[in-house]
Design a protein around this motif. Structure first.
Motif, PDB file in Angstrom:
ATOM      1  N   LEU A  36       0.842  -1.187   0.000  1.00  0.00           N
ATOM      2  CA  LEU A  36       0.000   0.000   0.000  1.00  0.00           C
ATOM      3  C   LEU A  36       0.885   1.246   0.000  1.00  0.00           C
ATOM      4  O   LEU A  36       1.767   1.382   0.843  1.00  0.00           O
ATOM      5  CB  LEU A  36      -0.912   0.014   1.224  1.00  0.00           C
ATOM      6  N   VAL A  37       0.615   2.144  -0.935  1.00  0.00           N
ATOM      7  CA  VAL A  37       1.426   3.352  -1.096  1.00  0.00           C
ATOM      8  C   VAL A  37       0.537   4.579  -1.006  1.00  0.00           C
ATOM      9  O   VAL A  37      -0.514   4.648  -1.651  1.00  0.00           O
ATOM     10  CB  VAL A  37       2.159   3.354  -2.458  1.00  0.00           C
ATOM     11  N   ALA A  38       0.951   5.540  -0.205  1.00  0.00           N
ATOM     12  CA  ALA A  38       0.257   6.829  -0.106  1.00  0.00           C
ATOM     13  C   ALA A  38       1.158   7.776   0.672  1.00  0.00           C
ATOM     14  O   ALA A  38       2.162   7.366   1.258  1.00  0.00           O
ATOM     15  CB  ALA A  38      -1.104   6.693   0.570  1.00  0.00           C
ATOM     16  N   VAL A  57      -3.288 -12.031   5.203  1.00  0.00           N
ATOM     17  CA  VAL A  57      -2.349 -11.718   4.129  1.00  0.00           C
ATOM     18  C   VAL A  57      -1.311 -10.729   4.642  1.00  0.00           C
ATOM     19  O   VAL A  57      -1.610  -9.902   5.504  1.00  0.00           O
ATOM     20  CB  VAL A  57      -3.060 -11.112   2.889  1.00  0.00           C
ATOM     21  N   PRO A  58      -0.085 -10.817   4.125  1.00  0.00           N
ATOM     22  CA  PRO A  58       0.912  -9.810   4.496  1.00  0.00           C
ATOM     23  C   PRO A  58       0.609  -8.476   3.837  1.00  0.00           C
ATOM     24  O   PRO A  58       0.209  -8.426   2.668  1.00  0.00           O
ATOM     25  CB  PRO A  58       2.220 -10.407   3.975  1.00  0.00           C
ATOM     26  N   VAL A  59       0.806  -7.394   4.573  1.00  0.00           N
ATOM     27  CA  VAL A  59       0.547  -6.047   4.063  1.00  0.00           C
ATOM     28  C   VAL A  59       1.752  -5.166   4.374  1.00  0.00           C
ATOM     29  O   VAL A  59       2.086  -4.945   5.536  1.00  0.00           O
ATOM     30  CB  VAL A  59      -0.719  -5.425   4.683  1.00  0.00           C
ATOM     31  N   SER A  60       2.392  -4.671   3.321  1.00  0.00           N
ATOM     32  CA  SER A  60       3.496  -3.727   3.472  1.00  0.00           C
ATOM     33  C   SER A  60       3.005  -2.336   3.137  1.00  0.00           C
ATOM     34  O   SER A  60       2.138  -2.171   2.270  1.00  0.00           O
ATOM     35  CB  SER A  60       4.655  -4.097   2.543  1.00  0.00           C
ATOM     36  N   ILE A  61       3.532  -1.326   3.817  1.00  0.00           N
ATOM     37  CA  ILE A  61       3.156   0.046   3.491  1.00  0.00           C
ATOM     38  C   ILE A  61       4.408   0.846   3.134  1.00  0.00           C
ATOM     39  O   ILE A  61       5.482   0.626   3.687  1.00  0.00           O
ATOM     40  CB  ILE A  61       2.389   0.731   4.641  1.00  0.00           C
ATOM     41  N   ILE A  62       4.230   1.734   2.178  1.00  0.00           N
ATOM     42  CA  ILE A  62       5.293   2.649   1.768  1.00  0.00           C
ATOM     43  C   ILE A  62       4.723   4.057   1.796  1.00  0.00           C
ATOM     44  O   ILE A  62       3.788   4.364   1.038  1.00  0.00           O
ATOM     45  CB  ILE A  62       5.834   2.311   0.379  1.00  0.00           C
ATOM     46  N   VAL A  63       5.257   4.886   2.665  1.00  0.00           N
ATOM     47  CA  VAL A  63       4.804   6.267   2.782  1.00  0.00           C
ATOM     48  C   VAL A  63       5.580   7.100   1.772  1.00  0.00           C
ATOM     49  O   VAL A  63       6.797   7.265   1.895  1.00  0.00           O
ATOM     50  CB  VAL A  63       5.010   6.802   4.205  1.00  0.00           C
ATOM     51  N   HIS A  64       4.878   7.605   0.771  1.00  0.00           N
ATOM     52  CA  HIS A  64       5.582   8.315  -0.297  1.00  0.00           C
ATOM     53  C   HIS A  64       4.609   9.206  -1.058  1.00  0.00           C
ATOM     54  O   HIS A  64       3.492   8.787  -1.370  1.00  0.00           O
ATOM     55  CB  HIS A  64       6.222   7.303  -1.248  1.00  0.00           C
ATOM     56  N   ASP A  65       5.048  10.406  -1.364  1.00  0.00           N
ATOM     57  CA  ASP A  65       4.269  11.338  -2.185  1.00  0.00           C
ATOM     58  C   ASP A  65       4.669  11.133  -3.638  1.00  0.00           C
ATOM     59  O   ASP A  65       5.769  11.502  -4.054  1.00  0.00           O
ATOM     60  CB  ASP A  65       4.538  12.776  -1.749  1.00  0.00           C
ATOM     61  N   LEU A  66       3.795  10.538  -4.412  1.00  0.00           N
ATOM     62  CA  LEU A  66       4.114  10.185  -5.796  1.00  0.00           C
ATOM     63  C   LEU A  66       4.080  11.373  -6.749  1.00  0.00           C
ATOM     64  O   LEU A  66       4.402  11.215  -7.926  1.00  0.00           O
ATOM     65  CB  LEU A  66       3.149   9.107  -6.283  1.00  0.00           C
ATOM     66  N   SER A  67       3.730  12.546  -6.247  1.00  0.00           N
ATOM     67  CA  SER A  67       3.695  13.725  -7.116  1.00  0.00           C
ATOM     68  C   SER A  67       5.025  14.468  -7.158  1.00  0.00           C
ATOM     69  O   SER A  67       5.199  15.389  -7.953  1.00  0.00           O
ATOM     70  CB  SER A  67       2.593  14.685  -6.668  1.00  0.00           C
ATOM     71  N   VAL A  68       5.971  14.086  -6.298  1.00  0.00           N
ATOM     72  CA  VAL A  68       7.239  14.815  -6.228  1.00  0.00           C
ATOM     73  C   VAL A  68       8.208  14.303  -7.286  1.00  0.00           C
ATOM     74  O   VAL A  68       8.108  13.157  -7.731  1.00  0.00           O
ATOM     75  CB  VAL A  68       7.872  14.696  -4.828  1.00  0.00           C
ATOM     76  N   PRO A  69       9.163  15.139  -7.718  1.00  0.00           N
ATOM     77  CA  PRO A  69      10.158  14.690  -8.696  1.00  0.00           C
ATOM     78  C   PRO A  69      10.930  13.472  -8.181  1.00  0.00           C
ATOM     79  O   PRO A  69      11.285  13.398  -7.005  1.00  0.00           O
ATOM     80  CB  PRO A  69      11.081  15.903  -8.843  1.00  0.00           C
ATOM     81  N   GLY A  70      11.171  12.514  -9.058  1.00  0.00           N
ATOM     82  CA  GLY A  70      11.905  11.319  -8.680  1.00  0.00           C
ATOM     83  C   GLY A  70      11.105  10.314  -7.888  1.00  0.00           C
ATOM     84  O   GLY A  70      11.670   9.366  -7.325  1.00  0.00           O
TER      85      GLY A  70
END
Length: 267
Positions: A36-38, A57-70
């Motif tokens: 899950l990414v947000a 089920v296994p659930v991994s989270i990634i905290v990330h702003d996908l609107s930023v460069p790179g």
């Protein structure tokens, strides 16, 4: 493609609420591990907690702003560092803004393009070659019924969703016979946090159509994806309206949409 396999890992962007959160429940309910990414850490942890409490089920989270460069590089690096493989992608992250393009923030509108278009394309293209090599997997790209028409008073948002529809249609055809599925999900009005961020009134003020719930939209999108459908538009009236507007002369529909979106702007 065996989308029911518990070994097919599903990556969902914009997973902290709304349709993305609903997709997490739908996929986990069929045994899929999740990534899950947000950008909202607290909400991602909330969604993860609810999902793992209900599904084994296994659930991994990634905290990330996908609107930023790179953003795409950072996401790929994080996945590699954690040794997380991706089989199915649900590109749900996106936002809209109501108002005249000349009056809205230029930076905010460009950020919308970065998230709704660039990030979606980047993530898709990064994982597509490995999906084809494996002969399985796929992508659900979340568009909108806005993809079928131009949108005065919401110009960039409508245009960004038109890109999503065109892009996904093309990749659906390119990957025919490879075992990889591409589906565009184009919902109509849905009661989520989207309206608040966009500066809109409640979805029911936008249309006489009955808004679908986020769960109903996610279920329809997932079912269509498993059937290999190119396009899913949940709701009969949404289908009729979307295709009717797409085929109507633009000189007729542009003033109608301009008035509708102008009326939708929160005061």
């Amino acid at each position: 493609m065996d989308t029911k396999s518990p070994f097919s890992t599903v990556l969902i962007t914009g997973a902290s609420s709304g349709i993305g959160e609903a997709f997490a429940h739908v996929a986990a309910g069929e045994g899929h591990p999740l990534i899950l990414v947000a950008r909202g850490e607290a909400e991602l942890h909330r969604v993860r907690g609810v999902v793992i409490a209900r599904y084994a089920v296994p659930v991994s989270i990634i905290v990330h702003d996908l609107s930023v460069p790179g953003a795409g590089d950072a996401l790929a690096n994080e996945l590699e560092a954690r040794k997380l493989d991706v089989d199915i992608i649900i590109n749900n992250a996106g936002f809209g803004l109501v108002g005249k393009a000349s009056e809205l923030s230029r930076q905010d509108q460009l950020k919308m393009i970065d998230l709704n278009v660039r990030s979606l394309a980047d993530i898709t293209l990064r994982f597509l070659p490995q999906m084809i090599a494996k002969g399985r997997g796929g992508v659900i790209n979340v568009a909108s019924t806005a993809a079928f028409m131009p949108g005065p008073n919401m110009a960039v948002y409508f245009a960004s969703k038109a890109f999503v529809l065109s892009f996904t249609d093309a990749l659906h055809e390119e990957t025919r016979g490879t075992g990889v599925t591409f589906t565009t999900l184009s919902p109509g009005p849905v009661e989520t946090g989207f309206q608040r961020r966009a500066g809109m009134k409640q979805a029911r003020a936008l249309s006489r159509l009955i808004p679908k719930t986020a769960m109903a939209v996610a279920q329809a999108g997932w079912a269509g994806f498993k059937e290999g459908e190119r396009l899913v538009v949940p709701g009969t009236m949404n289908k009729i309206t979307a295709y009717a507007l797409r085929g109507a002369p633009r000189r007729m529909i542009l003033p109608v949409i301009r008035r509708a979106m102008g009326a939708a702007k929160a005061k």
